[in-house]
Motif scaffolding. Structure first.
Motif, mmCIF file in Angstrom:
data_model
loop_
_atom_site.group_PDB
_atom_site.id
_atom_site.type_symbol
_atom_site.label_atom_id
_atom_site.label_comp_id
_atom_site.label_asym_id
_atom_site.label_seq_id
_atom_site.Cartn_x
_atom_site.Cartn_y
_atom_site.Cartn_z
ATOM 1 N N GLU A 263 24.481 -54.790 -6.786
ATOM 2 C CA GLU A 263 25.648 -54.320 -6.057
ATOM 3 C C GLU A 263 26.875 -55.096 -6.516
ATOM 4 O O GLU A 263 26.766 -56.236 -6.973
ATOM 5 N N PRO A 264 28.057 -54.478 -6.427
ATOM 6 C CA PRO A 264 29.280 -55.167 -6.871
ATOM 7 C C PRO A 264 29.498 -56.461 -6.097
ATOM 8 O O PRO A 264 29.108 -56.584 -4.939
ATOM 9 N N GLY A 265 30.120 -57.411 -6.761
ATOM 10 C CA GLY A 265 30.438 -58.664 -6.105
ATOM 11 C C GLY A 265 30.570 -59.813 -7.075
ATOM 12 O O GLY A 265 30.428 -59.650 -8.286
ATOM 13 N N ILE A 266 30.814 -60.961 -6.511
ATOM 14 C CA ILE A 266 30.998 -62.190 -7.273
ATOM 15 C C ILE A 266 29.951 -63.199 -6.827
ATOM 16 O O ILE A 266 29.705 -63.364 -5.631
ATOM 17 N N TYR A 267 29.336 -63.861 -7.790
ATOM 18 C CA TYR A 267 28.351 -64.902 -7.516
ATOM 19 C C TYR A 267 29.005 -66.265 -7.738
ATOM 20 O O TYR A 267 29.686 -66.478 -8.735
ATOM 21 N N ALA A 268 28.779 -67.174 -6.787
ATOM 22 C CA ALA A 268 29.377 -68.510 -6.827
ATOM 23 C C ALA A 268 28.297 -69.575 -6.832
ATOM 24 O O ALA A 268 27.139 -69.327 -6.479
ATOM 25 N N CYS A 269 28.705 -70.775 -7.189
ATOM 26 C CA CYS A 269 27.825 -71.944 -7.150
ATOM 27 C C CYS A 269 27.467 -72.245 -5.700
ATOM 28 O O CYS A 269 28.347 -72.333 -4.841
ATOM 29 N N VAL A 270 26.193 -72.414 -5.409
ATOM 30 C CA VAL A 270 25.741 -72.698 -4.044
ATOM 31 C C VAL A 270 26.186 -74.083 -3.582
ATOM 32 O O VAL A 270 26.285 -74.331 -2.386
ATOM 33 N N CYS A 271 26.488 -74.960 -4.514
ATOM 34 C CA CYS A 271 26.897 -76.321 -4.151
ATOM 35 C C CYS A 271 28.370 -76.419 -3.788
ATOM 36 O O CYS A 271 28.716 -77.005 -2.762
ATOM 37 N N CYS A 272 29.240 -75.882 -4.626
ATOM 38 C CA CYS A 272 30.679 -76.090 -4.423
ATOM 39 C C CYS A 272 31.479 -74.821 -4.184
ATOM 40 O O CYS A 272 32.673 -74.882 -3.898
ATOM 41 N N ALA B 162 29.240 -59.450 -10.795
ATOM 42 C CA ALA B 162 28.034 -58.615 -10.817
ATOM 43 C C ALA B 162 28.116 -57.504 -11.859
ATOM 44 O O ALA B 162 27.095 -56.994 -12.302
ATOM 45 N N SER B 163 29.321 -57.144 -12.279
ATOM 46 C CA SER B 163 29.453 -56.097 -13.304
ATOM 47 C C SER B 163 28.929 -56.572 -14.662
ATOM 48 O O SER B 163 28.698 -55.759 -15.560
ATOM 49 N N HIS B 164 28.703 -57.877 -14.818
ATOM 50 C CA HIS B 164 28.141 -58.427 -16.047
ATOM 51 C C HIS B 164 26.671 -58.816 -15.886
ATOM 52 O O HIS B 164 26.103 -59.497 -16.735
ATOM 53 N N LYS B 165 26.064 -58.367 -14.787
ATOM 54 C CA LYS B 165 24.655 -58.654 -14.502
ATOM 55 C C LYS B 165 23.802 -57.551 -15.123
ATOM 56 O O LYS B 165 24.199 -56.390 -15.159
ATOM 57 N N PHE B 166 22.624 -57.905 -15.632
ATOM 58 C CA PHE B 166 21.737 -56.899 -16.224
ATOM 59 C C PHE B 166 20.282 -57.258 -15.960
ATOM 60 O O PHE B 166 19.966 -58.404 -15.629
ATOM 61 N N GLU B 167 19.421 -56.275 -16.082
ATOM 62 C CA GLU B 167 17.988 -56.476 -15.883
ATOM 63 C C GLU B 167 17.385 -57.004 -17.175
ATOM 64 O O GLU B 167 17.276 -56.282 -18.167
ATOM 65 N N SER C 24 10.782 -64.937 -8.102
ATOM 66 C CA SER C 24 10.665 -65.420 -6.727
ATOM 67 C C SER C 24 11.845 -65.013 -5.852
ATOM 68 O O SER C 24 11.805 -65.218 -4.644
ATOM 69 N N SER C 25 12.873 -64.436 -6.438
ATOM 70 C CA SER C 25 14.059 -64.052 -5.675
ATOM 71 C C SER C 25 14.347 -62.566 -5.826
ATOM 72 O O SER C 25 14.250 -62.014 -6.922
ATOM 73 N N GLU C 26 14.744 -61.946 -4.728
ATOM 74 C CA GLU C 26 15.138 -60.541 -4.793
ATOM 75 C C GLU C 26 16.485 -60.370 -5.502
ATOM 76 O O GLU C 26 16.870 -59.256 -5.845
ATOM 77 N N MET C 27 17.192 -61.467 -5.763
ATOM 78 C CA MET C 27 18.481 -61.394 -6.444
ATOM 79 C C MET C 27 18.344 -60.758 -7.833
ATOM 80 O O MET C 27 19.280 -60.154 -8.344
ATOM 81 N N CYS C 28 17.166 -60.873 -8.444
ATOM 82 C CA CYS C 28 16.950 -60.290 -9.774
ATOM 83 C C CYS C 28 17.201 -58.794 -9.783
ATOM 84 O O CYS C 28 17.735 -58.248 -10.743
ATOM 85 N N SER C 29 16.814 -58.117 -8.729
ATOM 86 C CA SER C 29 16.908 -56.654 -8.693
ATOM 87 C C SER C 29 18.090 -56.133 -7.886
ATOM 88 O O SER C 29 18.196 -54.937 -7.668
ATOM 89 N N LEU C 30 18.984 -57.012 -7.452
ATOM 90 C CA LEU C 30 20.186 -56.578 -6.746
ATOM 91 C C LEU C 30 21.318 -56.362 -7.741
ATOM 92 O O LEU C 30 21.651 -57.265 -8.500
ATOM 93 N N LEU D 109 22.799 -69.914 -6.904
ATOM 94 C CA LEU D 109 23.890 -68.965 -6.708
ATOM 95 C C LEU D 109 23.956 -68.476 -5.264
ATOM 96 O O LEU D 109 22.944 -68.414 -4.576
ATOM 97 N N GLN D 110 25.139 -68.074 -4.872
ATOM 98 C CA GLN D 110 25.338 -67.397 -3.593
ATOM 99 C C GLN D 110 26.339 -66.270 -3.820
ATOM 100 O O GLN D 110 27.218 -66.387 -4.666
ATOM 101 N N LYS D 111 26.189 -65.201 -3.076
ATOM 102 C CA LYS D 111 27.142 -64.087 -3.169
ATOM 103 C C LYS D 111 28.410 -64.522 -2.455
ATOM 104 O O LYS D 111 28.402 -64.864 -1.284
#
Length: 140
Positions: free
Chosen positions: A52-61, A68-73, A44-50, A136-138
């Motif tokens: 790009e370099p970056g850091i993902y944080a908790c959307v709450c705090c 993102a370098s540890h993200k995989f399909e 349901s989210s396009e985040m699955c196929s993104l 998550l949020q970028k």
């Protein structure tokens, strides 16, 4: 599984808000996922196929959770990572709901439900942190 059974590392800080404060801050879907341990629909989210370099944080705090370098399909329908950014960023809890034995992951700072971790990921960790994109949020 060891952390879920034996305890989690201490976070550097804690964030605590009332239910009303979380409801005001978050969208309905973010609230349902993070504060009520919900799960968003697969794919349901396009985040699955993104990827790009970056850091993902908790959307709450805003706690930084994943690089993102540890993200995989994973083809699971949810964003997947091999490891958290820091050892004490994630808390682990035994989850025996729905007739399954799993390990739930939460933000170790604000207790937001993030998803689950499974032992079927790629090297080097062999773990798959299967996260809800709504949690998550970028960050950068």
């Amino acid at each position: 599984m060891a952390r879920a059974a034996n305890g989690n590392p201490e976070p550097e800080q804690r964030v605590s808000k009332s239910d009303a404060e979380w409801r005001e801050q978050l969208s309905d879907e973010q609230y349902r996922v993070t504060r009520q341990a919900g799960t968003e629909r697969a794919f349901s989210s396009e985040m699955c196929s993104l990827f790009e370099p970056g850091i993902y944080a908790c959307v709450c705090c805003g706690t930084e959770l994943f690089d993102a370098s540890h993200k995989f399909e994973s083809h699971s329908g949810w964003p997947s990572f091999t490891q958290p950014l820091q050892d004490n960023a994630i808390a682990y809890h035994a989850d025996n709901s729905h007739g399954m034995q799993r390990v739930e992951t939460t933000c170790n700072v604000c207790d937001a439900h993030l998803g689950h971790v499974f032992p079927d990921g790629p090297p080097p960790t062999g773990l798959r942190f299967c996260m809800n994109a709504a949690a998550l949020q970028k960050a950068r």
